[in-house]
Design a protein around this motif. Structure first.
Motif, mmCIF file in Angstrom:
data_model
loop_
_atom_site.group_PDB
_atom_site.id
_atom_site.type_symbol
_atom_site.label_atom_id
_atom_site.label_comp_id
_atom_site.label_asym_id
_atom_site.label_seq_id
_atom_site.Cartn_x
_atom_site.Cartn_y
_atom_site.Cartn_z
ATOM 1 N N TRP B 175 0.827 -1.206 0.000
ATOM 2 C CA TRP B 175 0.000 0.000 0.000
ATOM 3 C C TRP B 175 0.859 1.253 0.000
ATOM 4 N N TYR B 176 0.294 2.377 -0.483
ATOM 5 C CA TYR B 176 1.070 3.606 -0.662
ATOM 6 C C TYR B 176 0.127 4.752 -0.998
ATOM 7 N N SER B 177 0.662 5.948 -1.010
ATOM 8 C CA SER B 177 -0.119 7.102 -1.471
ATOM 9 C C SER B 177 0.790 8.015 -2.276
ATOM 10 N N PHE B 178 0.177 8.848 -3.096
ATOM 11 C CA PHE B 178 0.947 9.841 -3.851
ATOM 12 C C PHE B 178 0.029 11.005 -4.206
ATOM 13 N N ASP B 179 0.629 12.118 -4.588
ATOM 14 C CA ASP B 179 -0.165 13.289 -4.957
ATOM 15 C C ASP B 179 0.058 13.616 -6.420
ATOM 16 N N GLN B 180 -1.004 14.046 -7.045
ATOM 17 C CA GLN B 180 -0.891 14.486 -8.438
ATOM 18 C C GLN B 180 -1.867 15.644 -8.637
ATOM 19 N N ALA B 181 -1.346 16.768 -9.059
ATOM 20 C CA ALA B 181 -2.167 17.946 -9.369
ATOM 21 C C ALA B 181 -3.182 18.253 -8.270
ATOM 22 N N GLY B 182 -2.736 18.145 -7.036
ATOM 23 C CA GLY B 182 -3.607 18.512 -5.920
ATOM 24 C C GLY B 182 -4.553 17.416 -5.456
ATOM 25 N N VAL B 183 -4.567 16.305 -6.149
ATOM 26 C CA VAL B 183 -5.411 15.185 -5.739
ATOM 27 C C VAL B 183 -4.534 14.182 -4.977
ATOM 28 N N HIS B 184 -5.056 13.675 -3.862
ATOM 29 C CA HIS B 184 -4.306 12.693 -3.083
ATOM 30 C C HIS B 184 -4.807 11.293 -3.430
ATOM 31 N N PHE B 185 -3.906 10.466 -3.906
ATOM 32 C CA PHE B 185 -4.248 9.101 -4.318
ATOM 33 C C PHE B 185 -3.737 8.102 -3.288
ATOM 34 N N ILE B 186 -4.579 7.115 -2.962
ATOM 35 C CA ILE B 186 -4.187 6.106 -1.978
ATOM 36 C C ILE B 186 -4.481 4.716 -2.539
ATOM 37 N N GLY B 187 -3.447 3.904 -2.649
ATOM 38 C CA GLY B 187 -3.605 2.515 -3.108
ATOM 39 C C GLY B 187 -3.609 1.591 -1.898
ATOM 40 N N LEU B 188 -4.695 0.866 -1.709
ATOM 41 C CA LEU B 188 -4.815 -0.037 -0.553
ATOM 42 C C LEU B 188 -4.817 -1.504 -0.998
#
Lengths: 108, 337
Positions: B175-188
């Motif tokens: 699992w991890y998270s990242f940001d792109q263009a102000g959106v926060h993405f979270i992979g679970l």
């Protein structure tokens, strides 16, 4: 060691071997069809070798709830065999589709 | 207008007529339709539907075959359940339909910034299956963000093969998270260490990580959460849901815009709860039956000519400044219209 004792011992060993041979010969099957183990409860005598056969076109596993046995992923028609040596109730499930549960009841 | 669009229109009309017949006013019916649309909207495969997120309430409209590129914002695509290695009658060529899916992405009017794969990349976690998938998806030359499905975790190393390829810069089972263009993405990851009789599972360690990950984020930041098994309970009898998904969602309550993208069930499904929009993607390999409509969730056999109308990809467009996320589902058959 005298001859009669030797014979008695041999007979004993053979008898034990015999019992073992009988036990090893006892087999049973559990089929996996439509995301379910059939039969859901299988009653067997101790020493019975149970073969689990996956007949779905999706892989499944056979995993003991208490950690006593665990198959690899079984693709279509793959088999997993386990000999239940000791009496008791052995719950198991598919670790990929854990709603699939069943049990083996081993009688002495 | 395509045949599918006409059909969809007819279905909606029929619903309206039935409810007017029940003695409700037209306004009540309209209100009921939108509420129902928001609460239990399930879009079954076979059409392309554009979903627009505005203030947590989605609106849907059917899409035409010609699509204008959005003026601002960025987009990404979701693909799911490619099951490379699957060769049973439901689709003897899962690699071929992945190639078709990738070809569809390659000609999208707005080039996606990246790709999200919501798991079951492979069918049996074999090295060649991972290789084939990577080669086909890699031809797009865009970043890929992955989460594993249960089929990606069945090598003898129980996930080693997956983590070797996709585990870099991830925690725990991936699992991890990242940001792109102000959106926060979270992979679970909710496919590991599943308990007998249970559903998908995130586990205490991942939940603690998620809570900490979200702590510093402002409530105004759009959040996209993606995992393989649906985070909400779609159908308990088939294990379609996540045991501790509600706990994960409780951490997301304060956010104004949350989009949850899942796979696993090989069909489109959409629902809205508060500010959270849930969406499940089509598979690129084979369809599965609607909940409870078959003896088991096994692959659904459709006539060969219809397979491509139940496979596809989704693209998600983020409109900068408006916090809108629009999800569009494309079937592989669309191009053939």
């Amino acid at each position: 060691m005298n001859a009669s004792l030797k014979t008695a011992l041999m007979a004993g060993i053979l008898a034990l071997a015999d019992i073992h041979a009988c036990a090893a010969a006892a087999t049973a099957e559990v089929h996996i069809d439509n995301f379910a183990f059939t039969p859901a409860t299988l009653s067997i005598k101790a020493g019975t070798e149970v073969t689990f056969i996956n007949r779905d076109d999706i892989p499944h596993t056979v995993v003991s709830t208490e950690g006593q046995f665990r198959s690899q992923a079984l693709d279509t028609d793959d088999k997993f065999t386990f000999t239940f040596a000791t009496p008791g109730e052995f719950g198991y499930f598919c670790s990929l589709h854990p709603h699939m549960t069943a049990k083996i009841v081993v009688e002495p | 207008m395509s045949k599918d669009q006409i059909n969809q229109g007819r279905i909606e009309d029929r619903k309206s007529e039935a409810e007017v017949g029940e003695g409700k006013s037209e306004a009540e019916v309209r209100e009921g339709l939108s509420r129902r649309g928001a609460l239990e909207c399930m879009v079954w495969a076979g059409t392309g539907v554009l979903w627009t997120m505005a203030g947590g309430v989605p609106a849907s409209r059917l899409i035409g075959s010609a699509q204008a590129a959005p003026e601002t914002g960025f987009s990404f695509v979701q693909i799911s359940d490619s099951h490379i290695g699957f060769s049973k009658p439901a689709n003897p060529d899962a690699l071929g339909t992945l190639q078709e899916s990738v070809a569809k992405i390659a000609v999208m009017p707005q080039k996606p910034s990246f790709l999200i794969h919501t798991g079951d990349i492979t069918h049996l976690s074999k090295p060649k299956e991972f290789d084939d998938a990577a080669q086909v998806i890699g031809s797009l030359k865009i970043d890929g963000h992955y989460v594993p499905g249960e089929h990606d975790y069945i090598d003898d190393g129980r996930g080693k093969a997956y983590l070797e390829r996709y585990g870099k810069d991830t925690q725990g089972a991936g699992w991890y998270s990242f940001d792109q263009a102000g959106v926060h993405f979270i992979g679970l990851v909710n496919v590991v260490d599943l308990k007998a009789g249970g559903l998908g599972n995130l586990g205490a360690e991942q939940l603690a990580w998620l809570e900490a990950d979200l702590k510093s984020k402002p409530a105004s930041q759009p959040i996209v959460v993606f995992s393989h098994i649906p985070l909400w309970i779609v159908y308990q009898e088939w294990g379609w849901g996540t045991e501790d998904g509600a706990q994960a969602l409780s951490f997301l309550k304060r956010f104004g815009s949350v989009t949850v993208l899942n796979g696993h069930i090989h069909q489109l499904m959409q629902k809205v709860e508060g500010n959270v929009t849930f969406h499940t993607a089509l598979s690129t390999a084979f369809p599965q039956p609607a909940p409870g409509s078959a003896p088991s969730p096994g692959p659904k056999l459709v006539p060969p000519g219809e397979l491509r109308s139940v496979l596809g990809v989704s693209d998600v467009v983020f409109h900068q400044g408006t916090e809108k996320l629009a999800i569009t589902d494309h079937t592989l058959a669309e191009a053939q219209r």
